[in-house]
Motif scaffolding. Sequence first.
Motif, mmCIF file in Angstrom:
data_model
loop_
_atom_site.group_PDB
_atom_site.id
_atom_site.type_symbol
_atom_site.label_atom_id
_atom_site.label_comp_id
_atom_site.label_asym_id
_atom_site.label_seq_id
_atom_site.Cartn_x
_atom_site.Cartn_y
_atom_site.Cartn_z
ATOM 1 N N MET A 135 -1.495 2.976 -10.960
ATOM 2 C CA MET A 135 -2.423 3.478 -9.943
ATOM 3 C C MET A 135 -2.892 2.358 -9.025
ATOM 4 N N VAL A 136 -3.199 1.187 -9.584
ATOM 5 C CA VAL A 136 -3.643 0.049 -8.784
ATOM 6 C C VAL A 136 -2.525 -0.401 -7.852
ATOM 7 N N ALA A 137 -1.301 -0.440 -8.359
ATOM 8 C CA ALA A 137 -0.156 -0.854 -7.533
ATOM 9 C C ALA A 137 0.060 0.125 -6.384
ATOM 10 N N ALA A 138 -0.032 1.422 -6.666
ATOM 11 C CA ALA A 138 0.148 2.435 -5.624
ATOM 12 C C ALA A 138 -0.954 2.325 -4.569
ATOM 13 N N GLU A 139 -2.166 2.070 -4.990
ATOM 14 C CA GLU A 139 -3.280 1.915 -4.049
ATOM 15 C C GLU A 139 -3.090 0.682 -3.182
ATOM 16 N N LYS A 140 -2.566 -0.394 -3.758
ATOM 17 C CA LYS A 140 -2.313 -1.609 -2.980
ATOM 18 C C LYS A 140 -1.240 -1.359 -1.927
ATOM 19 N N VAL A 141 -0.195 -0.629 -2.282
ATOM 20 C CA VAL A 141 0.864 -0.303 -1.331
ATOM 21 C C VAL A 141 0.286 0.514 -0.173
ATOM 22 N N ARG A 142 -0.552 1.516 -0.499
ATOM 23 C CA ARG A 142 -1.181 2.329 0.555
ATOM 24 C C ARG A 142 -2.048 1.475 1.469
ATOM 25 N N ALA A 143 -2.812 0.558 0.893
ATOM 26 C CA ALA A 143 -3.685 -0.300 1.692
ATOM 27 C C ALA A 143 -2.862 -1.226 2.580
ATOM 28 N N ASP A 144 -1.768 -1.768 2.053
ATOM 29 C CA ASP A 144 -0.898 -2.644 2.849
ATOM 30 C C ASP A 144 -0.267 -1.874 4.004
ATOM 31 N N GLU A 145 0.182 -0.641 3.743
ATOM 32 C CA GLU A 145 0.780 0.177 4.803
ATOM 33 C C GLU A 145 -0.249 0.501 5.881
ATOM 34 N N LYS A 146 -1.459 0.806 5.463
ATOM 35 C CA LYS A 146 -2.521 1.114 6.423
ATOM 36 C C LYS A 146 -2.827 -0.104 7.290
ATOM 37 N N ALA A 147 -2.892 -1.288 6.673
ATOM 38 C CA ALA A 147 -3.156 -2.517 7.417
ATOM 39 C C ALA A 147 -2.021 -2.805 8.397
ATOM 40 N N ALA A 148 -0.781 -2.549 7.983
ATOM 41 C CA ALA A 148 0.372 -2.780 8.861
ATOM 42 C C ALA A 148 0.327 -1.835 10.068
ATOM 43 N N ARG A 149 -0.027 -0.571 9.819
ATOM 44 C CA ARG A 149 -0.141 0.390 10.937
ATOM 45 C C ARG A 149 -1.243 -0.019 11.897
ATOM 46 N N LYS A 150 -2.345 -0.485 11.345
ATOM 47 C CA LYS A 150 -3.480 -0.896 12.171
ATOM 48 C C LYS A 150 -3.104 -2.109 13.018
ATOM 49 N N ALA A 151 -2.371 -3.040 12.425
ATOM 50 C CA ALA A 151 -1.948 -4.241 13.145
ATOM 51 C C ALA A 151 -0.922 -3.904 14.225
ATOM 52 N N ALA A 152 -0.122 -2.877 13.993
ATOM 53 C CA ALA A 152 0.923 -2.499 14.958
ATOM 54 C C ALA A 152 0.343 -1.796 16.172
#
Length: 119
Positions: free
Chosen positions: A93-110
Amino acid sequence: MVILNPEMDERQVAPNLDKFLKVITNDGGTIDNVDIWGRRRLAYEIQKKTEGIYAVVNFTATSDATQELDRQLKLNESIMRTKVLRAEEAIAMVAAEKVRADEKAARKAARPAKAKQDA
């Protein structure tokens, strides 16, 4: 994980949890870590309360001891919610949440980069 009533004094959280954790130690299990996060805002109201005191307990125990601990926690009025997970499930669950947070940060940066291209 345990969410306690926010009206409880935060200094009483650890002694209160210790009473329940004796179920684990009396059965031969071990308490690996007790991490008290403190008062946090809830995602949604529970028992007409918007805050709760969070505590995360890592322990090793038999299935019977874990079920008894969960049963006793649910019977206590100062405990608003409990969630018992196997270590493997919690890590996933922690790993999946980290992946979601990283994807969200990447979208925000893009977004700003795309806005500059459009201009």
